[in-house]
Scaffold this active site. Structure first.
Site, mmCIF file in Angstrom:
data_model
loop_
_atom_site.group_PDB
_atom_site.id
_atom_site.type_symbol
_atom_site.label_atom_id
_atom_site.label_comp_id
_atom_site.label_asym_id
_atom_site.label_seq_id
_atom_site.Cartn_x
_atom_site.Cartn_y
_atom_site.Cartn_z
ATOM 1 N N ALA A 48 37.984 37.166 39.644
ATOM 2 C CA ALA A 48 36.687 36.660 39.178
ATOM 3 C C ALA A 48 35.953 37.594 38.213
ATOM 4 O O ALA A 48 34.863 37.266 37.776
ATOM 5 C CB ALA A 48 35.785 36.435 40.399
ATOM 6 N N SER A 49 36.522 38.747 37.877
ATOM 7 C CA SER A 49 35.696 39.770 37.235
ATOM 8 C C SER A 49 35.768 39.807 35.708
ATOM 9 O O SER A 49 34.897 40.420 35.074
ATOM 10 C CB SER A 49 36.092 41.145 37.774
ATOM 11 O OG SER A 49 37.450 41.396 37.495
ATOM 12 N N GLY A 51 37.622 37.720 31.888
ATOM 13 C CA GLY A 51 38.408 36.637 31.296
ATOM 14 C C GLY A 51 38.092 35.257 31.855
ATOM 15 O O GLY A 51 36.916 34.895 32.052
ATOM 16 N N ASP A 110 42.676 44.129 46.894
ATOM 17 C CA ASP A 110 43.936 43.565 46.393
ATOM 18 C C ASP A 110 44.165 42.159 46.974
ATOM 19 O O ASP A 110 44.438 41.998 48.170
ATOM 20 C CB ASP A 110 45.073 44.524 46.810
ATOM 21 C CG ASP A 110 46.411 44.082 46.273
ATOM 22 O OD1 ASP A 110 46.502 42.989 45.690
ATOM 23 O OD2 ASP A 110 47.377 44.855 46.436
ATOM 24 N N ALA A 139 45.673 38.121 36.834
ATOM 25 C CA ALA A 139 46.639 38.663 35.870
ATOM 26 C C ALA A 139 46.905 40.076 36.366
ATOM 27 O O ALA A 139 46.077 40.968 36.187
ATOM 28 C CB ALA A 139 46.072 38.662 34.465
ATOM 29 N N TYR A 224 49.958 29.056 30.541
ATOM 30 C CA TYR A 224 49.957 29.169 29.081
ATOM 31 C C TYR A 224 51.289 28.673 28.532
ATOM 32 O O TYR A 224 52.340 28.910 29.132
ATOM 33 C CB TYR A 224 49.708 30.616 28.641
ATOM 34 C CG TYR A 224 49.566 30.751 27.136
ATOM 35 C CD1 TYR A 224 48.512 30.138 26.468
ATOM 36 C CD2 TYR A 224 50.487 31.463 26.390
ATOM 37 C CE1 TYR A 224 48.381 30.229 25.084
ATOM 38 C CE2 TYR A 224 50.364 31.570 25.003
ATOM 39 C CZ TYR A 224 49.307 30.948 24.358
ATOM 40 O OH TYR A 224 49.179 31.030 23.000
ATOM 41 N N TYR A 234 57.063 34.831 25.395
ATOM 42 C CA TYR A 234 56.125 34.332 26.410
ATOM 43 C C TYR A 234 56.729 33.156 27.184
ATOM 44 O O TYR A 234 57.322 33.341 28.234
ATOM 45 C CB TYR A 234 54.751 33.963 25.802
ATOM 46 C CG TYR A 234 53.712 33.842 26.906
ATOM 47 C CD1 TYR A 234 52.771 34.837 27.128
ATOM 48 C CD2 TYR A 234 53.723 32.754 27.788
ATOM 49 C CE1 TYR A 234 51.865 34.754 28.174
ATOM 50 C CE2 TYR A 234 52.827 32.661 28.839
ATOM 51 C CZ TYR A 234 51.902 33.657 29.024
ATOM 52 O OH TYR A 234 51.024 33.566 30.077
ATOM 53 N N VAL A 272 43.217 33.594 24.250
ATOM 54 C CA VAL A 272 41.943 34.281 23.958
ATOM 55 C C VAL A 272 42.147 35.784 24.160
ATOM 56 O O VAL A 272 43.116 36.204 24.786
ATOM 57 C CB VAL A 272 40.799 33.793 24.894
ATOM 58 C CG1 VAL A 272 40.382 32.377 24.586
ATOM 59 C CG2 VAL A 272 41.186 33.931 26.365
ATOM 60 N N THR A 274 41.712 38.977 25.992
ATOM 61 C CA THR A 274 41.311 39.542 27.287
ATOM 62 C C THR A 274 42.125 40.818 27.509
ATOM 63 O O THR A 274 43.028 41.128 26.741
ATOM 64 C CB THR A 274 41.601 38.584 28.474
ATOM 65 O OG1 THR A 274 43.015 38.434 28.613
ATOM 66 C CG2 THR A 274 40.949 37.234 28.340
HETATM 67 P P1 NAI Z 1 42.041 39.236 32.923
HETATM 68 O O1 NAI Z 1 42.839 40.471 32.861
HETATM 69 O O2 NAI Z 1 40.822 39.122 32.086
HETATM 70 O O3 NAI Z 1 41.576 38.959 34.462
HETATM 71 C C1 NAI Z 1 42.420 39.210 35.548
HETATM 72 C C2 NAI Z 1 41.643 39.186 36.848
HETATM 73 O O4 NAI Z 1 42.571 39.422 37.914
HETATM 74 C C3 NAI Z 1 40.565 40.275 36.983
HETATM 75 O O5 NAI Z 1 39.443 39.726 37.638
HETATM 76 C C4 NAI Z 1 41.208 41.330 37.889
HETATM 77 O O6 NAI Z 1 40.302 42.095 38.671
HETATM 78 C C5 NAI Z 1 42.028 40.406 38.787
HETATM 79 N N1 NAI Z 1 43.121 41.094 39.467
HETATM 80 C C6 NAI Z 1 44.225 41.686 38.927
HETATM 81 N N2 NAI Z 1 45.018 42.171 39.922
HETATM 82 C C7 NAI Z 1 44.401 41.873 41.096
HETATM 83 C C8 NAI Z 1 44.706 42.093 42.465
HETATM 84 N N3 NAI Z 1 45.816 42.707 42.836
HETATM 85 N N4 NAI Z 1 43.812 41.671 43.390
HETATM 86 C C9 NAI Z 1 42.655 41.044 43.025
HETATM 87 N N5 NAI Z 1 42.322 40.794 41.761
HETATM 88 C C10 NAI Z 1 43.182 41.207 40.797
HETATM 89 O O7 NAI Z 1 43.054 38.038 32.648
HETATM 90 P P2 NAI Z 1 42.931 36.610 31.967
HETATM 91 O O8 NAI Z 1 43.456 36.704 30.588
HETATM 92 O O9 NAI Z 1 41.608 35.990 32.208
HETATM 93 O O10 NAI Z 1 44.052 35.823 32.785
HETATM 94 C C11 NAI Z 1 43.758 35.059 33.938
HETATM 95 C C12 NAI Z 1 44.819 33.965 34.060
HETATM 96 O O11 NAI Z 1 44.731 33.110 32.907
HETATM 97 C C13 NAI Z 1 46.254 34.519 34.070
HETATM 98 O O12 NAI Z 1 47.035 33.763 34.951
HETATM 99 C C14 NAI Z 1 46.714 34.296 32.628
HETATM 100 O O13 NAI Z 1 48.116 34.183 32.517
HETATM 101 C C15 NAI Z 1 46.013 32.975 32.325
HETATM 102 N N6 NAI Z 1 45.881 32.669 30.898
HETATM 103 C C16 NAI Z 1 45.360 33.596 30.028
HETATM 104 C C17 NAI Z 1 45.301 33.325 28.676
HETATM 105 C C18 NAI Z 1 44.770 34.324 27.687
HETATM 106 O O14 NAI Z 1 44.956 34.125 26.484
HETATM 107 N N7 NAI Z 1 44.096 35.385 28.127
HETATM 108 C C19 NAI Z 1 45.747 32.009 28.138
HETATM 109 C C20 NAI Z 1 46.175 31.072 29.156
HETATM 110 C C21 NAI Z 1 46.260 31.415 30.474
#
Ligand code: NAI
Length: 396
Positions: A48-49, A51, A110, A139, A224, A234, A272, A274
């Site tokens: 939740a923190s 992206g 975690d 992620a 994605y 990818y 996007v 992130t």
């Molecule tokens: P991000 O890196 O911004 O956010 C990841 C989140 O996961 C953070 O809140 C982090 O604290 C949390 N996290 C990571 N490991 C953890 C753990 N062990 N325990 C608890 N929390 C944990 O990533 P983003 O880009 O928002 O990705 C989120 C999802 O969206 C992923 O599944 C990604 O594949 C998908 N996605 C992302 C796209 C992009 O372009 N960024 C496009 C389409 C899908």
């Protein structure tokens, strides 16, 4: 401490608390201007923190009026060192949610661990009530499985053969050529274990076993697909295998939740900037070109706009329009034929010399900096501030 961006290998190891607060405030402002039917009373966001998870949480709370519980795994700030970006974002979210009388609980632990699931379940039972919506947005680079006493590592690699791709060193403003070695079978299996749907399913089953799923509860995880340009490393690579697993899990969970009037989806989102996407080979260059084209056509979106569409057009609909595989498609503008044709042309043309004309390099860099709380005109970055500070004076 005066906090400056420290960027190494397309990631930033510092973050600015005041800038993170502005970033969260801007998204809250957008959500407040787009009110939604208050359908989801209690929402759990895993990841939740930053992206997509953070943006979805903001929409659930500030557009839809939901109580939210956010799970993330971030490094807290200390007197001597700044916290991670997600730590500051969560502090800011909590502060503004409280000011708006929106219940907001957080667990910083975690998400893969059974103890974390137990802690969240206890908190939901004691302070929240049954959950109507679960957003799964992890992620993660690794996952420790306590039952096997084994750690699995996620890798971003092609499958079958080594792949050479154009890439972007955005800090040095250079187009580079990168060769990524093909993954071993073990690396594929590891990546699916970390980024596939197994843990998502464990969360849903744990909530169900604790009788904490409301009637009609929905869940969504993010996937994605992207362009043919990024397929080799990818969608046809290790991460793509994990996304296939996630999408198959959604189909399984959908059958399970439908029995109680609920639904499970994957939402195929747009690329996007992130923390996660900036380190995928080729993707920063692809995003920089994509942003240029989508901005010129007036169809550019970031996490908050995508999350708003997710709620408005899909999660709040009784009969959402899905693709043939049963997925929500928020990548519709990204994959438009005209958009992809222009992206491909520029991708083949781009070099270090014409980078600023072929790609939205400034847009990418600025969004990357802002992601970590840097580059906001509202913030004085020469101020010596306490690392634990989350500014009080910035209005939404
Ligand atoms: P991000 O890196 O911004 O956010 C990841 C989140 O996961 C953070 O809140 C982090 O604290 C949390 N996290 C990571 N490991 C953890 C753990 N062990 N325990 C608890 N929390 C944990 O990533 P983003 O880009 O928002 O990705 C989120 C999802 O969206 C992923 O599944 C990604 O594949 C998908 N996605 C992302 C796209 C992009 O372009 N960024 C496009 C389409 C899908």
């Amino acid at each position: 401490m005066v906090i400056v961006p420290k960027i190494r290998n397309n990631t930033c190891i510092t973050s600015h608390p005041k800038g993170c607060e502005v970033n969260v405030c801007n998204q809250i402002g957008y959500a407040r201007r787009h009110k939604l039917q208050p359908t989801f009373k209690n929402v759990l966001v895993i990841g939740a923190s930053t992206g997509y998870g953070l943006a979805s949480r903001i929409v659930a709370a500030f557009s839809g009026g939901a109580a939210t519980l956010g799970v993330a795994y971030e490094k807290p700030a200390s007197e001597k060192a700044c916290g991670t970006v997600g730590w500051y974002n969560t502090c800011a979210f909590e502060k503004y949610a409280r000011q708006s009388n929106l219940p907001a609980l957080n667990v910083n632990a975690d998400a893969f661990q059974p103890e974390t699931k137990g802690q969240v379940i206890e908190l939901i039972s004691s302070a929240m009530g049954k959950i109507d919506l679960i957003i799964y947005s992890l992620a993660a680079p690794r996952r420790y499985d306590p039952e096997e006493d084994r750690t699995y590592y996620s890798t971003i690699k092609p499958i079958g053969k080594n792949i050479s791709t154009k890439s972007l060193d955005f800090m040095n403003e250079k187009v580079t050529q990168l060769t990524v070695a093909a993954a071993s079978d073990e690396q594929i299996m590891h990546t699916v274990k970390v980024m596939g749907g197994e843990d998502w399913e464990l969360w849903i089953k744990a909530l169900d076993n604790a009788s904490l799923l409301a009637t009609g509860a929905k869940t969504v995880a993010f996937s994605y697909i992207g362009s043919e340009l990024t397929y080799p490393f990818y969608r046809h690579g290790t991460l793509g295998k994990a996304k296939e697993h996630l999408e198959n899990t959604a189909r399984k969970l959908d059958l399970f939740l439908r029995a109680n009037g609920g639904r499970a989806f994957t939402s195929v989102n747009k690329a996007v900037v992130t923390r996660a996407s900036a380190v995928i080979p080729g993707v920063p260059l692809y995003i920089s070109i994509l942003y240029k084209i989508m901005k010129a056509k007036g169809i550019h979106e970031g996490c908050i706009e995508q999350s708003m569409r997710l709620f408005e057009n899909f999660l709040l609909s009784d009969n959402p329009l899905l693709d043939a595989e049963g997925r929500i498609r928020l990548d519709d503008f990204e994959l438009r034929k005209d958009v992809q044709a222009e992206v491909k042309e520029l991708w083949h043309k781009v070099t270090s010399d014409n980078l600023t004309t072929c790609a939205d390099l400034e847009g990418f860099k600025s969004e990357f900096h802002r992601f970590f709380g840097f580059g906001f005109p509202e913030v004085n970055y020469t101020d010596d501030i306490p690392t634990h500070c989350v500014a009080q004076e910035i209005a939404v």
